[in-house]
Design an enzyme around this catalytic site. Sequence first.
Site, mmCIF file in Angstrom:
data_model
loop_
_atom_site.group_PDB
_atom_site.id
_atom_site.type_symbol
_atom_site.label_atom_id
_atom_site.label_comp_id
_atom_site.label_asym_id
_atom_site.label_seq_id
_atom_site.Cartn_x
_atom_site.Cartn_y
_atom_site.Cartn_z
ATOM 1 N N GLY A 124 67.103 -4.532 43.377
ATOM 2 C CA GLY A 124 67.657 -5.500 44.314
ATOM 3 C C GLY A 124 69.169 -5.401 44.418
ATOM 4 O O GLY A 124 69.729 -5.301 45.493
ATOM 5 N N GLU B 152 75.613 -7.894 35.067
ATOM 6 C CA GLU B 152 76.733 -7.612 35.961
ATOM 7 C C GLU B 152 77.851 -6.837 35.260
ATOM 8 O O GLU B 152 78.452 -5.932 35.832
ATOM 9 C CB GLU B 152 77.310 -8.923 36.523
ATOM 10 C CG GLU B 152 76.290 -9.874 37.122
ATOM 11 C CD GLU B 152 75.730 -9.409 38.453
ATOM 12 O OE1 GLU B 152 76.141 -8.344 38.930
ATOM 13 O OE2 GLU B 152 74.875 -10.112 39.010
#
Length: 713
Positions: free
Chosen positions: A217, A680
């Site tokens: 994604g 992240e």
Amino acid sequence: MATTVVGQRLSRVDARRKVTGTATYSAEHRVEGLLYGVLVNCTVARGTVSRIAVDAALGHPGVLHVLTDFGSLRLAHPVDRIAFYGQPIAVVVAETLEAATHGASLVEATYERQDAVTDLDAAGIPSQTPADEPDYSRGDPAGALASAQVKVDLELTSARENHNPIELPSTIARWQDGRLTLWDKSQWSQGAARTVAGALGIAVGDVRVHNEFLGGGFGSAIQTYDHVMLAAFAAREVGKPVKVVLTRRQFFYGTGFRPASRHRIALGSSTAGRVSALTYDVRIENARYQSYTDGLTDLPQFLYGVPNTRTAYRVTPVDVQSPCSMRGPGVVLGNFALETAMDQLAHELAVDPVELRLRNEPTQDEVNQLPFSTRKLRECYETGARRFGWSRRNAKPGSRTDGDLLIGMGMATASYHNNRRDCSARARIHADGTAEVFAASADMGPGTTTSVMQVAADALGLPASAVTFRLGDSSYPTAPLHAAATTMASVGSAAHTTCNALRTEFVRRAVADPNSPLHGANPADVQVRDGRLEAPGARDSYQEILRRAGLPSLDITGNWGPGDADSKISTYGYGAVFAEVSVDPLLGLVRVRRIFAAYDVGRVISPKLAHSQAIGGMVGGIGMALLEGTVTDHRDGRIVNASLADYLVPVNADITDLDAAFINTEDPQADPIGVKGLGEITIVGVAPAIGNAVFNATGKRLKDLPIRPEALL
């Protein structure tokens, strides 16, 4: 409870299903009576549709409907005019995908065009200060910069990037008795349910979204885009289930992207390497119809102990689709500017880049004057430098060669905020001694299904084989979006809290039950191992407790949230990234030879999956540094390289020696399981480390991403 499953190097619990093809992704569900929808996209960037001809499409065998009136839908952009190239203007519904695809090619539209601007750098386009990103200042940055003994002033750029996971955006929509079921590639099923309900004007409770498996994604499936609403709209209009899957080219137009950016950063320092001033101005492209911002100014404000700091964030609205989050959103770009400037300052000062960063370590978060929950960045530098062999670096650019190749080493700091959000979970133990935990989370690749299971197994005192974590259904207990490195700290903490409560309930029942061997025992003395409740001289089990009560199962729903923790502590993940590159001076080709990174991300629940996350982030960072860049024809807004043949992403041949280590630490102030987000931070720092290595190899300070061969010739 004693930890036995957390920390084990387990393989993904769903790995066999994925590699054997039995995992069912959104487009693969078998739904009776399914029809196929294909979107027709506009070919101008701004204007209105004056006429749309559908007769040829309707005359094609197998085509059943061509829907062109979207006036009843509430979308993010206007539906009565064109806001960006590729905006859907029709949906062709047919009995087969082939018929729908050819039918879509037969739809012809004419437009009343308006002058459009799609170029961030076009003259005369005013920039705006976003309401949620006001200018920031502390101290006297202008004065400190003017009086600094050494100054660095750089202008940098980055190209737009598009997400390119292998699974394409896909949705199946089915209506039954006024209720809508969606099988949708979504990183946030409950957010998708709310968005679709709002777009269609129905109750949120009438929408259920399934998203058990996602094929990647990177942020592209956080928001709910037109194709999802149009699939639901088409299914309602035609009275049958409809599947819509975007093509790769439509993917570039149909979802958001990492926006192109323009940066100017200045540092002022003493000759001793103490940074006294920092100013940072950044501008990104935006849509006219919707403002998007992310954390570009976060690390320039926060990462180093600079007493005089100013940042300014601007957006430039142009005629494009709205940007969206992409792995390391905002932070990765702000960090590129900051870490490039720090490397240049180290060069000007003739100070080792690691040493310069150590000299500017803060003692607290200077943005909000809060203490750090944990900050083991020094240990990251030390571990990374030792494992990488940083001491072998020659500080003089261009001094190391391997045959005809120039060799360089570079490093950069990485950091990302430890995001935690309110979350709920339901835990259930069955009469056979197995357990299930439920939350409306998702797993686009990091292994959430496995890592949350590990936390739950330890909390329940069960082996890993006895516990299943269920996700991917909006009807499950409330969970936050699967993004922003939020999932493990939030969903894992909710699972931990709920499973502890369920275990405690079983203990309570056992010590209160006259028929239990544990009757009358002190609950504090009862330990649970492998589903057995044990106290000195006595033993019971989950199965026996349920059998005596005549229950097939027992479950509890619990909640966890960070409360006001962020008003008391500053909690971030940290990392140090080291890269070695080779540069062919005749061809301008850069090859990454190796990357090593050391991270402080709190407690590592699943070491095997954590290492995989780090490698994946590094691969994404290589793409950002050397390959990825979306090219737009500004005459009409068309994306020129909207395919995997033309939009370059790293492949196996680009990847060599990538490795990572994790500092042994926990962050119990942040959440009960002591974790900090990992998804992240692993891309943050990679691009500047590569860019700094290229400078060390060549002496050329490259300030534009991606680094193109022509810039080195």
